[in-house]
Design an enzyme around this catalytic site. Structure first.
Site, PDB file in Angstrom:
ATOM      1  N   ASP A  68       7.776   4.513  -3.422  1.00  0.00           N
ATOM      2  CA  ASP A  68       7.263   4.821  -2.085  1.00  0.00           C
ATOM      3  C   ASP A  68       8.413   4.993  -1.092  1.00  0.00           C
ATOM      4  O   ASP A  68       8.359   5.857  -0.209  1.00  0.00           O
ATOM      5  CB  ASP A  68       6.338   3.708  -1.599  1.00  0.00           C
ATOM      6  N   GLY A  95       0.850  -1.185   0.000  1.00  0.00           N
ATOM      7  CA  GLY A  95       0.000   0.000   0.000  1.00  0.00           C
ATOM      8  C   GLY A  95       0.886   1.235   0.000  1.00  0.00           C
ATOM      9  O   GLY A  95       1.829   1.329   0.793  1.00  0.00           O
ATOM     10  N   GLY A 119      13.564   6.699 -12.532  1.00  0.00           N
ATOM     11  CA  GLY A 119      14.135   5.360 -12.531  1.00  0.00           C
ATOM     12  C   GLY A 119      15.647   5.403 -12.488  1.00  0.00           C
ATOM     13  O   GLY A 119      16.246   6.125 -11.694  1.00  0.00           O
ATOM     14  N   THR A 139      10.643  11.391 -10.418  1.00  0.00           N
ATOM     15  CA  THR A 139      11.543  10.246 -10.331  1.00  0.00           C
ATOM     16  C   THR A 139      11.654   9.609 -11.711  1.00  0.00           C
ATOM     17  O   THR A 139      10.645   9.364 -12.377  1.00  0.00           O
ATOM     18  CB  THR A 139      11.044   9.224  -9.294  1.00  0.00           C
TER      19      THR A 139
END
Length: 290
Positions: free
Chosen positions: A238, A19, A206, A204
């Site tokens: 996250d 989550g 990668g 972001t």
């Protein structure tokens, strides 16, 4: 990954906690921050296990609501041999977290320094949380994920201090085609100016690192990421946001904050799992302790 109608044989199966909100809280807490989570879980074994996991990771669960009207949210993840993943999210009880629930959390929000949310809850609920946060001058961080143009809410974005997106999400929100660094710059500038993001946009990228544009003077920079052996990218975004929030509360240098968050996220892709791949502050290099 299987294509439509295809059945593939897998090599392993595990159940773990995830989550987006929970992942961010776990990463932030493991780095040493004091965290409280606002969420809604189903009255089932998954919900009970979630609460136990939060407590095990020193996260305050006083504002976790329980419902009999839906199951706890789940997200099956498929990971290929190169560590790339695809995810199906069943939000369940997340969708029942309401603005009225958020109003019951006003004191907790007002006593916080930073509030971070994503879009695995109803957008009106996220909007209410940011309205309350700005009432108390609490810094707001919005991770625009899962991305959906249907979830564009100007009031939510106008109350956002830091907007965090990945390369795909920035294209969806800005409606720009992202093919180059210049496209990223133009799209992020568009988001800053069109949605009045007050402090900055973080993208972001990668293996290409993280891009940041400052709302104050439109200056920007890109932080590279170190080359590592990628095992599983699940939850890396996250982990980055959780670490970003942790360091944002400890440093006045936004570049240093992003550098440390990028390095922390890089550690998590070197092992399997989401939260299980998040190292604690006591198990990593001293440079992470500020």
């Amino acid at each position: 990954m299987p294509i439509l109608g295809e059945t593939l044989m897998g090599n392993d199966f595990k159940i773990g906690f995830g989550g987006k909100g929970a992942n961010k809280a776990i990463a932030c807490s493991r780095l040493g921050s004091k965290c409280i989570v606002i969420s809604k879980l189903g009255n089932d074994v998954f919900g009970k296990n979630y609460i136990d996991n939060f407590k095990l990771n020193n996260i305050n669960t006083d504002k976790v609501f329980i419902t009999d009207k839906a199951s706890t949210g789940v997200a099956p993840i498929c990971v290929d041999k190169d560590g790339n993943n695809s995810i199906i999210v069943i939000l369940g009880a997340n969708l029942l977290l309401s603005p009225e629930d958020i109003e019951k959390c006003e004191e907790s929000i007002g006593n916080s320094k930073i509030l971070v949310t994503n879009l695995e809850i109803p957008v009106e609920t996220a909007t209410k949380s940011f309205e309350i946060a700005k009432k108390y001058n609490v810094t707001t961080v919005l991770n625009f994920a899962p991305a959906s143009v249907e979830k564009i809410n100007e009031k939510l974005l106008n109350n956002t201090d830091y907007l965090v997106l990945n390369e795909i999400e920035v294209g969806q929100l800005s409606k720009f085609n992202i093919h180059s660094k210049e496209d990223v710059q133009l799209a992020s500038l568009y988001l800053l100016e069109n949605y009045h993001i007050s402090k900055g946009v973080i993208i972001t990228l990668g293996e290409k690192g993280v891009f940041f544009i400052n709302a104050r003077d439109k200056s920007y920079f890109q932080v590279p990421c170190h080359k590592v052996q990628v095992v599983d990218t699940s939850g890396a975004g996250d982990a980055f946001v959780g670490a970003f929030v942790h360091y944002l509360n400890r440093s006045d240098s936004i570049k240093r904050v992003i550098e440390l968050a990028t390095e922390y996220a890089g550690l998590t892709v070197q092992s399997h799992g989401t939260q299980s791949s998040y190292p604690s502050i006591n198990s990593i290099d001293q440079k992470f302790k500020i």
